[in-house]
Write a protein that holds these residues in place. Structure first.
Motif, PDB file in Angstrom:
ATOM      1  N   LEU A  74       0.802  -1.220   0.000  1.00 22.76           N
ATOM      2  CA  LEU A  74       0.000   0.000   0.000  1.00 22.76           C
ATOM      3  C   LEU A  74       0.838   1.275   0.000  1.00 22.76           C
ATOM      4  O   LEU A  74       0.287   2.376   0.066  1.00 22.76           O
ATOM      5  N   LEU A  77      -0.025   3.867  -2.769  1.00 24.30           N
ATOM      6  CA  LEU A  77      -1.289   4.565  -2.532  1.00 24.30           C
ATOM      7  C   LEU A  77      -1.154   5.622  -1.439  1.00 24.30           C
ATOM      8  O   LEU A  77      -1.723   6.712  -1.544  1.00 24.30           O
ATOM      9  N   ILE A  78      -0.399   5.310  -0.416  1.00 19.85           N
ATOM     10  CA  ILE A  78      -0.173   6.267   0.668  1.00 19.85           C
ATOM     11  C   ILE A  78       0.621   7.466   0.162  1.00 19.85           C
ATOM     12  O   ILE A  78       0.312   8.615   0.490  1.00 19.85           O
ATOM     13  N   GLN A  79       1.615   7.229  -0.671  1.00 15.74           N
ATOM     14  CA  GLN A  79       2.425   8.316  -1.220  1.00 15.74           C
ATOM     15  C   GLN A  79       1.604   9.214  -2.132  1.00 15.74           C
ATOM     16  O   GLN A  79       1.708  10.445  -2.067  1.00 15.74           O
ATOM     17  N   ILE A  80       0.773   8.632  -2.971  1.00 14.28           N
ATOM     18  CA  ILE A  80      -0.081   9.425  -3.855  1.00 14.28           C
ATOM     19  C   ILE A  80      -1.093  10.224  -3.031  1.00 14.28           C
ATOM     20  O   ILE A  80      -1.336  11.401  -3.297  1.00 14.28           O
ATOM     21  N   GLY A  81      -1.668   9.598  -2.016  1.00  8.98           N
ATOM     22  CA  GLY A  81      -2.606  10.296  -1.144  1.00  8.98           C
ATOM     23  C   GLY A  81      -1.955  11.459  -0.421  1.00  8.98           C
ATOM     24  O   GLY A  81      -2.547  12.536  -0.298  1.00  8.98           O
ATOM     25  N   PHE A  82      -0.719  11.263   0.032  1.00  7.72           N
ATOM     26  CA  PHE A  82       0.007  12.343   0.700  1.00  7.72           C
ATOM     27  C   PHE A  82       0.264  13.503  -0.263  1.00  7.72           C
ATOM     28  O   PHE A  82       0.087  14.666   0.099  1.00  7.72           O
ATOM     29  N   LEU A  84      -1.451  14.341  -2.885  1.00 11.65           N
ATOM     30  CA  LEU A  84      -2.718  15.026  -3.148  1.00 11.65           C
ATOM     31  C   LEU A  84      -3.144  15.889  -1.964  1.00 11.65           C
ATOM     32  O   LEU A  84      -3.637  17.003  -2.144  1.00 11.65           O
ATOM     33  N   LEU A  85      -2.964  15.392  -0.762  1.00  6.79           N
ATOM     34  CA  LEU A  85      -3.310  16.177   0.433  1.00  6.79           C
ATOM     35  C   LEU A  85      -2.445  17.425   0.554  1.00  6.79           C
ATOM     36  O   LEU A  85      -2.916  18.473   1.002  1.00  6.79           O
ATOM     37  N   TRP A  87      -1.332  19.144  -1.890  1.00  7.68           N
ATOM     38  CA  TRP A  87      -1.723  20.097  -2.927  1.00  7.68           C
ATOM     39  C   TRP A  87      -2.989  20.876  -2.552  1.00  7.68           C
ATOM     40  O   TRP A  87      -3.227  21.982  -3.063  1.00  7.68           O
TER      41      TRP A  87
END
Length: 107
Positions: A74, A77-82, A84-85, A87
């Motif tokens: 995961l 997914l955690i890196q992409i979510g971070f 996006l948050l 931004w």
């Protein structure tokens, strides 16, 4: 007209309509679904925000390497979510500037 109300239906489009648009030319009115654009669009301000965002993201990744380079299913997914948050504050700032300084017009 101003940068807050749709020129077609004359309703406030809100900040979320700006944030949901993938590109500045893909803004749609949440009420009448018409395509909208901001004129003049502040490309210089957006470019500066993007450079600051990328520098901040790089700095955070370099400072917290063990967190970002873990071997876990995961992790991506955690890196992409971070990312996006991180931004979201820039997006809110740009949406506020657009609503206050530009004019909203139909495509």
């Amino acid at each position: 007209m101003d940068g807050k109300h749709c020129p077609i239906c004359n309703k406030d489009i809100g900040v979320l309509a700006i944030m949901k648009a993938a590109l500045p030319t893909r803004i749609a009115c949440p009420h009448c679904k018409s395509g909208l654009v901001y004129k003049p669009f502040p490309w210089l301000l957006v470019s500066m925000c993007l450079v600051i965002y990328l520098a901040l993201l790089l700095l955070i990744i370099l400072l917290y390497q063990p967190v970002f380079f873990i071997d876990h299913p995961l992790a991506l997914l955690i890196q992409i979510g971070f990312a996006l948050l991180l931004w979201i504050p820039f997006e809110l700032f740009l949406a506020t500037v657009l609503r206050s300084q530009s004019v909203l017009s139909a495509k």
